[in-house]
Design a protein around this motif. Structure first.
Motif, PDB file in Angstrom:
ATOM      1  N   GLU A 103     -30.445  10.384  52.710  1.00  0.00           N
ATOM      2  CA  GLU A 103     -30.436  10.806  54.102  1.00  0.00           C
ATOM      3  C   GLU A 103     -31.068   9.819  55.084  1.00  0.00           C
ATOM      4  O   GLU A 103     -30.839   9.944  56.287  1.00  0.00           O
ATOM      5  CB  GLU A 103     -31.166  12.153  54.228  1.00  0.00           C
ATOM      6  CG  GLU A 103     -30.503  13.295  53.477  1.00  0.00           C
ATOM      7  CD  GLU A 103     -29.169  13.679  54.078  1.00  0.00           C
ATOM      8  OE1 GLU A 103     -28.959  13.410  55.287  1.00  0.00           O
ATOM      9  OE2 GLU A 103     -28.327  14.250  53.354  1.00  0.00           O
ATOM     10  N   TYR A 116     -26.923  26.321  59.554  1.00  0.00           N
ATOM     11  CA  TYR A 116     -25.697  27.095  59.477  1.00  0.00           C
ATOM     12  C   TYR A 116     -26.082  28.564  59.382  1.00  0.00           C
ATOM     13  O   TYR A 116     -26.816  28.962  58.485  1.00  0.00           O
ATOM     14  CB  TYR A 116     -24.858  26.697  58.253  1.00  0.00           C
ATOM     15  CG  TYR A 116     -24.075  25.419  58.430  1.00  0.00           C
ATOM     16  CD1 TYR A 116     -22.777  25.435  58.909  1.00  0.00           C
ATOM     17  CD2 TYR A 116     -24.648  24.191  58.121  1.00  0.00           C
ATOM     18  CE1 TYR A 116     -22.059  24.255  59.076  1.00  0.00           C
ATOM     19  CE2 TYR A 116     -23.942  23.011  58.288  1.00  0.00           C
ATOM     20  CZ  TYR A 116     -22.649  23.051  58.771  1.00  0.00           C
ATOM     21  OH  TYR A 116     -21.943  21.893  58.944  1.00  0.00           O
ATOM     22  N   ILE A 164     -17.463  23.057  51.547  1.00  0.00           N
ATOM     23  CA  ILE A 164     -18.769  22.565  51.081  1.00  0.00           C
ATOM     24  C   ILE A 164     -19.887  23.084  51.980  1.00  0.00           C
ATOM     25  O   ILE A 164     -20.963  23.479  51.506  1.00  0.00           O
ATOM     26  CB  ILE A 164     -18.779  21.028  51.023  1.00  0.00           C
ATOM     27  CG1 ILE A 164     -17.759  20.532  49.995  1.00  0.00           C
ATOM     28  CG2 ILE A 164     -20.163  20.510  50.680  1.00  0.00           C
ATOM     29  CD1 ILE A 164     -18.059  20.978  48.579  1.00  0.00           C
ATOM     30  N   ASP A 165     -19.631  23.124  53.302  1.00  0.00           N
ATOM     31  CA  ASP A 165     -20.633  23.670  54.218  1.00  0.00           C
ATOM     32  C   ASP A 165     -20.836  25.161  53.973  1.00  0.00           C
ATOM     33  O   ASP A 165     -21.970  25.662  54.041  1.00  0.00           O
ATOM     34  CB  ASP A 165     -20.198  23.425  55.666  1.00  0.00           C
ATOM     35  CG  ASP A 165     -20.154  21.955  56.013  1.00  0.00           C
ATOM     36  OD1 ASP A 165     -20.852  21.163  55.342  1.00  0.00           O
ATOM     37  OD2 ASP A 165     -19.417  21.585  56.963  1.00  0.00           O
ATOM     38  N   SER A 166     -19.766  25.884  53.685  1.00  0.00           N
ATOM     39  CA  SER A 166     -19.895  27.313  53.370  1.00  0.00           C
ATOM     40  C   SER A 166     -20.678  27.519  52.073  1.00  0.00           C
ATOM     41  O   SER A 166     -21.510  28.430  51.974  1.00  0.00           O
ATOM     42  CB  SER A 166     -18.509  27.950  53.251  1.00  0.00           C
ATOM     43  OG  SER A 166     -17.774  27.815  54.447  1.00  0.00           O
ATOM     44  N   PHE A 168     -25.803  29.139  49.369  1.00  0.00           N
ATOM     45  CA  PHE A 168     -26.960  28.860  48.523  1.00  0.00           C
ATOM     46  C   PHE A 168     -28.265  28.953  49.309  1.00  0.00           C
ATOM     47  O   PHE A 168     -29.243  29.561  48.852  1.00  0.00           O
ATOM     48  CB  PHE A 168     -26.837  27.473  47.885  1.00  0.00           C
ATOM     49  CG  PHE A 168     -28.077  27.071  47.128  1.00  0.00           C
ATOM     50  CD1 PHE A 168     -28.343  27.599  45.885  1.00  0.00           C
ATOM     51  CD2 PHE A 168     -28.985  26.174  47.691  1.00  0.00           C
ATOM     52  CE1 PHE A 168     -29.501  27.244  45.197  1.00  0.00           C
ATOM     53  CE2 PHE A 168     -30.129  25.811  47.007  1.00  0.00           C
ATOM     54  CZ  PHE A 168     -30.388  26.346  45.762  1.00  0.00           C
ATOM     55  N   ILE A 169     -28.304  28.365  50.500  1.00  0.00           N
ATOM     56  CA  ILE A 169     -29.522  28.402  51.307  1.00  0.00           C
ATOM     57  C   ILE A 169     -29.883  29.838  51.683  1.00  0.00           C
ATOM     58  O   ILE A 169     -31.061  30.208  51.725  1.00  0.00           O
ATOM     59  CB  ILE A 169     -29.342  27.535  52.566  1.00  0.00           C
ATOM     60  CG1 ILE A 169     -29.175  26.058  52.187  1.00  0.00           C
ATOM     61  CG2 ILE A 169     -30.525  27.690  53.505  1.00  0.00           C
ATOM     62  CD1 ILE A 169     -30.340  25.480  51.424  1.00  0.00           C
ATOM     63  N   ALA A 197     -18.426  31.836  49.618  1.00  0.00           N
ATOM     64  CA  ALA A 197     -18.145  30.616  50.365  1.00  0.00           C
ATOM     65  C   ALA A 197     -16.707  30.582  50.848  1.00  0.00           C
ATOM     66  O   ALA A 197     -16.421  30.113  51.962  1.00  0.00           O
ATOM     67  CB  ALA A 197     -18.443  29.391  49.493  1.00  0.00           C
ATOM     68  N   TYR A 228     -22.894  25.473  50.867  1.00  0.00           N
ATOM     69  CA  TYR A 228     -24.273  25.123  51.204  1.00  0.00           C
ATOM     70  C   TYR A 228     -24.970  26.280  51.918  1.00  0.00           C
ATOM     71  O   TYR A 228     -26.117  26.628  51.603  1.00  0.00           O
ATOM     72  CB  TYR A 228     -24.255  23.864  52.070  1.00  0.00           C
ATOM     73  CG  TYR A 228     -25.533  23.574  52.815  1.00  0.00           C
ATOM     74  CD1 TYR A 228     -26.612  22.980  52.178  1.00  0.00           C
ATOM     75  CD2 TYR A 228     -25.638  23.884  54.169  1.00  0.00           C
ATOM     76  CE1 TYR A 228     -27.782  22.704  52.873  1.00  0.00           C
ATOM     77  CE2 TYR A 228     -26.789  23.606  54.869  1.00  0.00           C
ATOM     78  CZ  TYR A 228     -27.861  23.019  54.216  1.00  0.00           C
ATOM     79  OH  TYR A 228     -29.022  22.758  54.915  1.00  0.00           O
ATOM     80  N   PHE A 229     -24.275  26.918  52.858  1.00  0.00           N
ATOM     81  CA  PHE A 229     -24.860  28.055  53.569  1.00  0.00           C
ATOM     82  C   PHE A 229     -25.151  29.212  52.617  1.00  0.00           C
ATOM     83  O   PHE A 229     -26.211  29.853  52.705  1.00  0.00           O
ATOM     84  CB  PHE A 229     -23.902  28.527  54.672  1.00  0.00           C
ATOM     85  CG  PHE A 229     -24.209  29.901  55.180  1.00  0.00           C
ATOM     86  CD1 PHE A 229     -25.287  30.124  56.023  1.00  0.00           C
ATOM     87  CD2 PHE A 229     -23.419  30.986  54.802  1.00  0.00           C
ATOM     88  CE1 PHE A 229     -25.583  31.398  56.483  1.00  0.00           C
ATOM     89  CE2 PHE A 229     -23.702  32.258  55.263  1.00  0.00           C
ATOM     90  CZ  PHE A 229     -24.785  32.468  56.097  1.00  0.00           C
TER      91      PHE A 229
END
Length: 431
Positions: A66, A279, A261-263, A268-269, A249, A265-266
């Motif tokens: 990052e 998100y 992938i963003d879904s 899991f978080i 997701a 990630y959301f």
């Protein structure tokens, strides 16, 4: 009779092994036993070291992933901000330009969720806020802005988080109980099927041995004390969580128009109750589902996901604890192994038993007693009376450990309360 000697910081199986030799044998006491560290403290030390190494690895990994992107984004934003500042302050003196104040105002409104067109503290919005408080997710899109609201949030959160943890524990208990019932039914069906097969092939039933906390085989045992394998439960629960997170997701990807992938990630978080807030679902007007229906579906998905991931994390902790126990076993008792851990030295362990350690030379043992009139030697007597000696071993071990157990009965341990206590009882690993 030789005196039994035990070392602290080792488990019952290690003590049994050290005290089940035909006569006097030399063994090595490992690192934790020499330091007089009990098994729970040894696990704590090991998990601390593992977490430190894991955190260092995570810091290096995310810095590598990052950091360059952060530098590029900062340069891009700073460049665009300078352009906007110059355009905004063209007709004004620089000392009267309020561009930076406007940027801070917009940033504060975005952080508090005020720039969102959807109300934050209507009935459904307040329900969403309350759920993020007691579940410890804390997205940050809805936050109290008044002093009284912040104080009430503290009081509400103390009571709500406590009740929510209890709810998670009860959910964990019932989920594991249901899995145990299903696995028990499948095992009984398998045994009945094998009993109907022709031939004299023996059927082995695995039951939990309360004395040594391990599985033992019995052809005449029954299923009353049977416990499921923690690894089977972990695999089933992991599969259920994997299906849930992938399906959820997909739902968010379709309704929120997010990349998959963003879904993922959301989900899991959110399910892990981390809640970064970058998100957040149900913050924009949706067109592919009724808004009220989507709020209800979103609430159900987040609740179910948090429950299942809580169960998975606790069952996973049991698996990690088994790994720590294996590490402690390898570091504590070593027979005929020259290890450098804590400068191990040889100690004497004495006792009656049947199983010598790996590599033990039976020919060099002087345990026989020469009697007249053809009487059996001590070694031959022990080998010919294995069943009786096994029962004698158990009684000796239980008698030697009696005082230690009585002194530890009033201690509060992680294996007696909370989710660890629930899982230890479910898997038959309770002390």
């Amino acid at each position: 009779m030789h005196k039994l000697q035990f070392a602290r910081g080792i488990g019952q199986r290690e003590m049994l092994r050290a005290n089940t030799l035909p006569s006097i044998t030399r063994a090595k006491v490992g690192c934790f036993a020499r330091l007089r560290i009990y098994e729970e403290n040894a696990r704590f030390v090991l998990i601390c070291l593992i977490l430190i190494v894991y955190l260092a690895f995570g810091a290096a990994l995310f810095h590598w992933l990052e950091w360059d992107n952060e530098v590029d984004e900062r340069e891009t934003i700073e460049k665009r901000m300078n352009e906007y500042r110059e355009n905004y302050c063209t007709s004004r003196p620089m000392n009267e330009c309020d561009f930076d104040e406007m940027v801070r105002f917009i940033a504060d409104g975005a952080t508090s969720g005020l720039l969102n067109t959807r109300p934050r503290f209507d009935i459904l919005g307040s329900l969403f806020f309350s759920a993020t408080v007691i579940s410890t997710i804390g997205f940050g899109t809805s936050t109290p802005r008044t002093q009284l609201g912040r104080f009430i949030t503290i009081v509400y959160g103390v009571v709500g988080c406590t009740c929510c943890v209890l709810f998670f524990n009860l959910f964990l208990e019932r989920l594991v109980t249901g899995m145990s019932y299903i696995l028990r039914s499948l095992r009984e069906r398998k045994i009945r099927y094998r009993l109907k097969e022709p031939g004299n092939k023996p059927v082995t039933l695995l039951i939990n041995n309360e004395d040594f906390n391990e599985s033992s085989s019995s052809c005449e045992g029954h299923m009353d004390n049977w416990r499921p394998s923690v690894y089977k439960v972990f695999f089933i629960l992991f599969s259920m969580c994997l299906v849930l997170i992938t399906a959820s997701a997909g739902v968010y990807s379709v309704i929120e128009n997010w990349v998959y992938i963003d879904s993922l990630y959301f989900c899991f978080i959110s399910f892990a109750t981390i809640g970064f807030g970058d998100y957040v679902s149900n913050q924009q007007d949706v067109t592919r589902m009724s808004p009220d229906l989507y709020r209800f579906v979103n609430f159900c998905i987040l609740t179910l996901g948090a429950c299942f991931f809580y169960c998975l994390s606790n069952v996973s902790s049991i698996v990690v604890r088994q790994l720590l126990n294996w590490m402690i076993k390898k570091m504590d008792i070593k027979v005929e192994d020259r290890s450098f851990l804590c400068f191990k030295k040889k100690r004497r362990y004495m006792g009656l038993g049947l199983r010598p350690p790996k590599g033990y030379d039976m020919t060099s043992e002087r345990s026989s007693v020469d009697y007249a009139d053809g009487l059996l030697s001590l070694k031959e007597f022990l080998m010919n009376n294995q069943s009786s000696m096994i029962m004698l071993q158990k009684q000796l071990i239980k008698s030697a450990m009696k005082n230690v157990v009585e002194n530890e009965e009033q201690k509060i341990s992680a294996t007696r309360v909370g989710p660890m206590g629930i899982l230890d009882e479910a898997f038959g690993d309770e002390p």
